[in-house]
Structures are given as C-alpha cells and as structure tokens.
Design a protein around this motif. Structure first.
Motif, PDB file in Angstrom:
ATOM      1  N   VAL A   1       0.712  -1.313  -0.018  1.00 41.47           N
ATOM      2  CA  VAL A   1      -0.002  -0.071   0.003  1.00 41.47           C
ATOM      3  C   VAL A   1       1.029   1.330   0.054  1.00 41.47           C
ATOM      4  CG1 VAL A   1      -1.709   1.351   1.381  1.00 41.47           C
ATOM      5  CG2 VAL A   1      -1.891  -1.143   1.401  1.00 41.47           C
TER       6      VAL A   1
ATOM      7  N   ARG B   1       2.407   2.145  -3.474  1.00 42.24           N
ATOM      8  CA  ARG B   1       1.183   2.147  -4.812  1.00 42.24           C
ATOM      9  C   ARG B   1       1.828   3.312  -5.419  1.00 42.24           C
ATOM     10  NH1 ARG B   1      -3.465   2.426  -1.973  1.00 42.24           N
ATOM     11  NH2 ARG B   1      -3.957   0.158  -2.665  1.00 42.24           N
TER      12      ARG B   1
ATOM     13  N   GLU C   1      -4.039  -4.126  -7.790  1.00 41.55           N
ATOM     14  CA  GLU C   1      -5.073  -4.341  -6.894  1.00 41.55           C
ATOM     15  C   GLU C   1      -5.600  -5.722  -6.650  1.00 41.55           C
ATOM     16  OE1 GLU C   1      -5.712  -1.662  -4.909  1.00 41.55           O
ATOM     17  OE2 GLU C   1      -4.136  -0.055  -5.938  1.00 41.55           O
TER      18      GLU C   1
END
Length: 270
Positions: free
Chosen positions: A181, A184, A218
C-alpha cells in the motif's frame, strides 16, 4: 537415481506432447501465420503486403510459428508435469498455495497474450502505418514480424503475472500488504513506464496497458491480504505466538520461538 529417472520420464512426456500438437497443427501452418499477421495486414496501405527476404522464409517461418503455438498450447500439460515432479516434496500448506498459483499464472499469461493481440496490436500497427514517412512503402518481412510479435506476447504475458508475483512474495515473507500500500504511488509510475516501453508513443495505447496493470496490482494486493493473514495464523499455530495485524508477538519460554518472534518483528518494522 530414482528422481533422475522420474525427471527423464517427465521431460520425455513433455516433448512428446509438444511433438503431437506440432504434427497435428502442421497442415494449418499457413493458416496460423495468416491469423497472426491479421492485425498488421488490416492496417497496411492499399497495395502493400508482407514480404520474405530470406529464400527459405516462406517455408520455415510458418513452421517456426507452428512450433511456438504448440508449446503455448502444451503449457498447461508441461506445468502439470513439473508440478507432479516437485509436489511430493512440498508441505501441505505449500501445495494448497502452489496449485492455485499455477492455474492462475497460466490463465493470466493467456489473458496477456489475448490482450496484446486483440487490443494492443491493432492500435500499434495503425500508429505505425500512419507514421510511415512519405515516399516509404510499408512492407514488413514475415520473419521480422514473427520475432516482434513473439517478444510482445512474452512481454504482455509476463506483465499480466503481477498478481501471482505479489501473492508469491507475500507468502515468502518478502513483502507485506502494508508495504504494498505504501508503495502504490511507485507502482502507478512504474505501470506507465512499462506501458510507455511496450506500446507506441501515443497516450491511448499507453493508458490501455497501464490501467490493466494497475487493476492487476490491486487484485494481487487483495489476495496478498488473505495470504498474509493465513501465514500469520499458521505461524501462530506453529510457534504459539499471537497473530495480529500489527505483528505483536507474545512472550514465550521457547528460545527458538523467541528468536522467530524477534526476526519477524524486526523485519515487519523495517
């Protein structure tokens, strides 16, 4: 010797499978090449056609394509033979993880190839046809075309393996969902860089590849959370530790478990 004999048997079965498919497809060699050249031929200017520079190219190139197609079709069986050879040496939880990864990697690789053929190739060859300088007649060699599209198929097939790579790295403890995360923004930039390198220099083609790569990232992140929770739960069961999202390891009297807890805590904090 037993393992070597089994390995030889698996390799022979794989070779025989490819040969059987190759022999069955040989009568359709010219048809396969016509199908492969379809996206380019559809974009060629009126009066242009593909050419063969080498003397033997009209005969050898379609058969080379047939062999490549035979290998691609036989990939599920080839991977099954590899799986059957290594599966007896895996733990139960490794088998539960490896088999879905094997199936999904095959499906994603085929999806990447289909995406390149049906979506990227028409846009790419349309751009090349319109970008041809005045006075230059676009006539592509059939051997050069086969090498180009083969590299593109491999590149797009490998690019679509992003979810499998993420899940595998998570299962091995190399990355965690939290690290993914945090990374990203770099993944977004990297997706557009990869799209820039693999597609023509127009925005539409680059976006058409970058968006699927981000979606696949994702999807891989979603499955990595599941794999991460299962891994922590298994470690808690094996070492008698507390498995939480914050990786707070409880105290234990077992020095081996204490070392395990210390290493896990230090790695996750980094």
């Amino acid at each position: 010797m037993v393992h070597l004999i089994e390995l030889r048997s698996r390799l022979l079965r794989s070779i025989i499978a490819v040969l059987v498919i190759f022999i069955a497809l040989t009568p359709f060699a010219d048809t396969l090449y016509s199908w492969l050249a379809g996206p380019l031929v559809a974009q060629l200017p009126h009066g242009s056609s593909m050419i063969a520079i080498d003397v033997a190219a009209p005969f050898l190139v379609p058969f080379k394509l047939t062999l490549l197609v035979s290998i691609v079709i036989a990939v599920p069986y080839l991977l099954y033979q590899a799986w059957a050879f290594v599966a007896p040496g895996l733990y139960k939880h490794e088998k539960r993880l490896a088999l879905p990864l094997l199936v999904s990697s095959i499906a994603l690789f085929y999806t990447g190839m289909a995406f390149a053929y049906f979506i990227v190739f028409p846009m790419m060859f349309r751009f090349f046809a319109h970008a041809t300088p005045t006075g230059v007649k676009m006539m592509t060699d059939i051997g050069a075309y086969l090498g180009f599209v083969t590299n593109m198929f491999l590149a797009f097939g490998a690019s679509f393996e992003v979810p499998v790579a993420i899940v595998l790295l998570t299962a091995l403890g190399v990355v965690t969902p939290e690290k993914l995360v945090k990374g990203r923004p770099y993944v977004i930039v990297g997706a557009f860089v990869v799209a820039m390198l693999l597609t023509p220099p127009d925005v539409l083609s680059q976006v058409s590849l970058a968006i699927p790569l981000l979606v696949l990232f994702e999807v891989g992140l979603l499955f990595s959370r599941i794999v991460y929770r299962k891994r922590k739960a298994r470690e808690a069961e094996e070492y008698g530790t507390d498995s939480t999202d914050n990786d707070d390891q409880g105290a234990t009297d077992d020095p081996v478990a204490q070392d395990k807890n210390s290493v896990e805590s230090k790695r996750d904090s980094e």
